[in-house]
Write a protein that holds these residues in place. Sequence first.
Motif, PDB file in Angstrom:
ATOM      1  N   TRP A   1      -2.818  -5.054  12.114  1.00 15.65           N
ATOM      2  CA  TRP A   1      -1.500  -4.811  12.689  1.00 15.65           C
ATOM      3  C   TRP A   1      -1.029  -3.407  12.329  1.00 15.65           C
ATOM      4  CZ3 TRP A   1       1.675  -9.923  11.608  1.00 15.65           C
ATOM      5  CH2 TRP A   1       1.059 -10.977  12.307  1.00 15.65           C
ATOM      6  N   LYS A   2      -0.336  -2.776  13.265  1.00 12.82           N
ATOM      7  CA  LYS A   2       0.101  -1.395  13.074  1.00 12.82           C
ATOM      8  C   LYS A   2       1.607  -1.317  12.829  1.00 12.82           C
ATOM      9  CE  LYS A   2      -3.619   0.435  15.979  1.00 12.82           C
ATOM     10  NZ  LYS A   2      -3.973   1.272  17.150  1.00 12.82           N
ATOM     11  N   ASP A   3       1.995  -0.365  11.986  1.00 12.09           N
ATOM     12  CA  ASP A   3       3.422  -0.149  11.754  1.00 12.09           C
ATOM     13  C   ASP A   3       4.004   0.672  12.900  1.00 12.09           C
ATOM     14  OD1 ASP A   3       2.677   2.490  11.341  1.00 12.09           O
ATOM     15  OD2 ASP A   3       3.073   2.483   9.187  1.00 12.09           O
ATOM     16  N   GLU A   4       5.266   1.073  12.785  1.00 10.86           N
ATOM     17  CA  GLU A   4       5.921   1.776  13.890  1.00 10.86           C
ATOM     18  C   GLU A   4       5.272   3.126  14.210  1.00 10.86           C
ATOM     19  OE1 GLU A   4       9.972   2.624  12.993  1.00 10.86           O
ATOM     20  OE2 GLU A   4       9.515   3.917  11.282  1.00 10.86           O
ATOM     21  N   ASP A   5       4.535   3.671  13.259  1.00 10.37           N
ATOM     22  CA  ASP A   5       3.854   4.948  13.486  1.00 10.37           C
ATOM     23  C   ASP A   5       2.434   4.758  14.009  1.00 10.37           C
ATOM     24  OD1 ASP A   5       6.030   6.533  12.551  1.00 10.37           O
ATOM     25  OD2 ASP A   5       5.477   6.022  10.491  1.00 10.37           O
ATOM     26  N   GLY A   6       2.074   3.493  14.256  1.00 10.71           N
ATOM     27  CA  GLY A   6       0.753   3.206  14.801  1.00 10.71           C
ATOM     28  C   GLY A   6      -0.352   3.160  13.766  1.00 10.71           C
ATOM     29  N   ASN A   7       0.013   2.990  12.492  1.00  8.71           N
ATOM     30  CA  ASN A   7      -0.978   3.000  11.423  1.00  8.71           C
ATOM     31  C   ASN A   7      -1.263   1.602  10.883  1.00  8.71           C
ATOM     32  OD1 ASN A   7      -1.340   5.849  11.322  1.00  8.71           O
ATOM     33  ND2 ASN A   7       0.610   6.023  10.231  1.00  8.71           N
ATOM     34  N   THR A   8      -2.541   1.299  10.731  1.00  8.29           N
ATOM     35  CA  THR A   8      -2.949   0.069  10.062  1.00  8.29           C
ATOM     36  C   THR A   8      -2.897   0.305   8.551  1.00  8.29           C
ATOM     37  OG1 THR A   8      -5.271   0.719   9.996  1.00  8.29           O
ATOM     38  CG2 THR A   8      -4.517  -0.494  11.951  1.00  8.29           C
ATOM     39  N   VAL A   9      -3.113  -0.756   7.806  1.00 11.26           N
ATOM     40  CA  VAL A   9      -3.126  -0.634   6.344  1.00 11.26           C
ATOM     41  C   VAL A   9      -4.235   0.318   5.897  1.00 11.26           C
ATOM     42  CG1 VAL A   9      -3.469  -1.887   4.187  1.00 11.26           C
ATOM     43  CG2 VAL A   9      -2.150  -2.935   6.032  1.00 11.26           C
TER      44      VAL A   9
ATOM     45  N   VAL B   1       0.834  -1.208   0.000  1.00 10.49           N
ATOM     46  CA  VAL B   1       0.000   0.000   0.000  1.00 10.49           C
ATOM     47  C   VAL B   1       0.869   1.258   0.000  1.00 10.49           C
ATOM     48  CG1 VAL B   1      -1.712   1.326   1.300  1.00 10.49           C
ATOM     49  CG2 VAL B   1      -1.957  -1.154   1.069  1.00 10.49           C
ATOM     50  N   LYS B   2       1.912   1.269   0.814  1.00  6.49           N
ATOM     51  CA  LYS B   2       2.808   2.430   0.840  1.00  6.49           C
ATOM     52  C   LYS B   2       3.486   2.645  -0.512  1.00  6.49           C
ATOM     53  CE  LYS B   2       3.876   2.362   5.806  1.00  6.49           C
ATOM     54  NZ  LYS B   2       4.949   2.231   6.837  1.00  6.49           N
ATOM     55  N   SER B   3       3.679   1.555  -1.255  1.00 12.05           N
ATOM     56  CA  SER B   3       4.334   1.637  -2.565  1.00 12.05           C
ATOM     57  C   SER B   3       3.328   1.825  -3.700  1.00 12.05           C
ATOM     58  CB  SER B   3       5.159   0.365  -2.815  1.00 12.05           C
ATOM     59  OG  SER B   3       6.115   0.167  -1.801  1.00 12.05           O
ATOM     60  N   ARG B   4       2.049   1.932  -3.343  1.00  8.04           N
ATOM     61  CA  ARG B   4       0.967   2.113  -4.321  1.00  8.04           C
ATOM     62  C   ARG B   4       0.925   0.965  -5.335  1.00  8.04           C
ATOM     63  NH1 ARG B   4      -1.516   7.029  -3.981  1.00  8.04           N
ATOM     64  NH2 ARG B   4      -0.439   8.671  -2.798  1.00  8.04           N
ATOM     65  N   GLN B   5       1.134  -0.234  -4.850  1.00 10.56           N
ATOM     66  CA  GLN B   5       1.070  -1.421  -5.703  1.00 10.56           C
ATOM     67  C   GLN B   5      -0.280  -2.100  -5.481  1.00 10.56           C
ATOM     68  OE1 GLN B   5       3.045  -2.014  -8.011  1.00 10.56           O
ATOM     69  NE2 GLN B   5       5.001  -1.036  -7.514  1.00 10.56           N
ATOM     70  N   PHE B   6      -1.276  -1.623  -6.218  1.00 14.44           N
ATOM     71  CA  PHE B   6      -2.649  -2.067  -5.991  1.00 14.44           C
ATOM     72  C   PHE B   6      -2.835  -3.551  -6.302  1.00 14.44           C
ATOM     73  CE2 PHE B   6      -7.200  -2.287  -7.465  1.00 14.44           C
ATOM     74  CZ  PHE B   6      -7.758  -2.168  -6.201  1.00 14.44           C
ATOM     75  N   GLU B   7      -2.270  -4.028  -7.402  1.00 15.38           N
ATOM     76  CA  GLU B   7      -2.428  -5.440  -7.761  1.00 15.38           C
ATOM     77  C   GLU B   7      -1.789  -6.341  -6.707  1.00 15.38           C
ATOM     78  OE1 GLU B   7      -4.346  -6.642 -10.157  1.00 15.38           O
ATOM     79  OE2 GLU B   7      -4.903  -4.542 -10.514  1.00 15.38           O
TER      80      GLU B   7
ATOM     81  N   ALA C   1      -5.987   5.518   3.662  1.00 12.13           N
ATOM     82  CA  ALA C   1      -6.776   6.746   3.810  1.00 12.13           C
ATOM     83  C   ALA C   1      -5.888   7.980   3.708  1.00 12.13           C
ATOM     84  CB  ALA C   1      -7.516   6.727   5.144  1.00 12.13           C
ATOM     85  N   SER C   2      -4.721   7.924   4.334  1.00  9.04           N
ATOM     86  CA  SER C   2      -3.814   9.078   4.315  1.00  9.04           C
ATOM     87  C   SER C   2      -3.250   9.337   2.923  1.00  9.04           C
ATOM     88  CB  SER C   2      -2.665   8.861   5.303  1.00  9.04           C
ATOM     89  OG  SER C   2      -1.784   7.845   4.853  1.00  9.04           O
ATOM     90  N   MET C   3      -3.220   8.284   2.086  1.00  9.65           N
ATOM     91  CA  MET C   3      -2.691   8.415   0.727  1.00  9.65           C
ATOM     92  C   MET C   3      -3.812   8.505  -0.312  1.00  9.65           C
ATOM     93  SD  MET C   3       0.479   5.673   0.989  1.00  9.65           S
ATOM     94  CE  MET C   3       1.190   6.116  -0.604  1.00  9.65           C
ATOM     95  N   ASN C   4      -5.056   8.599   0.191  1.00  6.71           N
ATOM     96  CA  ASN C   4      -6.229   8.728  -0.673  1.00  6.71           C
ATOM     97  C   ASN C   4      -6.345   7.578  -1.676  1.00  6.71           C
ATOM     98  OD1 ASN C   4      -8.601  10.090  -1.394  1.00  6.71           O
ATOM     99  ND2 ASN C   4      -7.590  11.136  -3.106  1.00  6.71           N
ATOM    100  N   GLN C   5      -6.072   6.373  -1.208  1.00  2.00           N
ATOM    101  CA  GLN C   5      -6.200   5.184  -2.056  1.00  2.00           C
ATOM    102  C   GLN C   5      -7.594   4.584  -1.834  1.00  2.00           C
ATOM    103  OE1 GLN C   5      -2.767   2.529  -2.473  1.00  2.00           O
ATOM    104  NE2 GLN C   5      -1.565   3.928  -1.208  1.00  2.00           N
ATOM    105  N   THR C   6      -8.566   5.162  -2.527  1.00  3.44           N
ATOM    106  CA  THR C   6      -9.968   4.813  -2.283  1.00  3.44           C
ATOM    107  C   THR C   6     -10.293   3.362  -2.636  1.00  3.44           C
ATOM    108  OG1 THR C   6     -10.524   5.708  -4.469  1.00  3.44           O
ATOM    109  CG2 THR C   6     -10.760   7.188  -2.571  1.00  3.44           C
ATOM    110  N   GLU C   7      -9.677   2.823  -3.689  1.00  2.50           N
ATOM    111  CA  GLU C   7      -9.963   1.439  -4.076  1.00  2.50           C
ATOM    112  C   GLU C   7      -9.483   0.466  -3.000  1.00  2.50           C
ATOM    113  OE1 GLU C   7     -11.762   0.360  -6.688  1.00  2.50           O
ATOM    114  OE2 GLU C   7     -12.179   2.494  -6.917  1.00  2.50           O
ATOM    115  N   VAL C   8      -8.332   0.767  -2.423  1.00  7.31           N
ATOM    116  CA  VAL C   8      -7.816  -0.063  -1.330  1.00  7.31           C
ATOM    117  C   VAL C   8      -8.772   0.008  -0.144  1.00  7.31           C
ATOM    118  CG1 VAL C   8      -5.953  -0.327   0.364  1.00  7.31           C
ATOM    119  CG2 VAL C   8      -5.405   0.155  -2.030  1.00  7.31           C
TER     120      VAL C   8
END
Length: 227
Positions: free
Chosen positions: A192-200, A166-172, A205-212
């Motif tokens: 599960w949360k990353d080191e910043d406390g964020n789930t997938v 998701v961070k790499s914008r690899q939707f497939e 949501a923060s990257m505006n990946q609506t399909e994800v």
Amino acid sequence: MSIVVDVNRVSDSIDQDEDTYEKLKKAAQDGDIERLYELIAGDPDILEQIDKLSFRETPLHVAAEKGQTHFAMEVMNLKPSLALKLNASGYSPMHLALQGNHVRMVRGFVAVDSSLVSIKGRGRITPLHHVARIGDGELLSEFLLACPSSIQDLTIRCETAVHVAVKSRQFEAFKILLGWIERVKREEILNWKDEDGNTVFQIAASMNQTEVMKLLGKSVNVNAQSS
């Protein structure tokens, strides 16, 4: 009782070992299997000695980087444990083969030892994390089938392969990972949360990946994710 050490003899032995190592390295670069066996005949313990060293570039690293698949598989057959060694840069032969896009070699490694899908390199990044980052859906599917437990592996930033995709914008790649998680009923991994406390979901949501976000909405509690 005194022990006398012949310093010159010890020095000569070290020089000889280093010379053999350089010849072995050259054979790996050239993919010269005949030369490999000639060197082993001259020093049957050479691969064993290399295996004892920490963070040393092995002939398997060299072959992996150069794309010498047959040589690499020959070394794997003789000394499988070399595939577990990290070089001074923190990479295993599997990582180097992936970085060089030597797919046939990668598949050969996994066929010999499927646990290599989970080998931790620099940053605790595994081959599964790597293919999730670059979006190689074919290898991603093969890796998950070969080593199902690799879906649980975390980087030093507490990222799963799903976080990485998701961070790499690899939707497939994300869709493949999500489908796998749903099939094996491990949806809790999505929370599960990353080191910043964020789930997938929060990352999407923060990257505006609506399909994800839409796909995740079917597998996670969106209200809990948003809190």
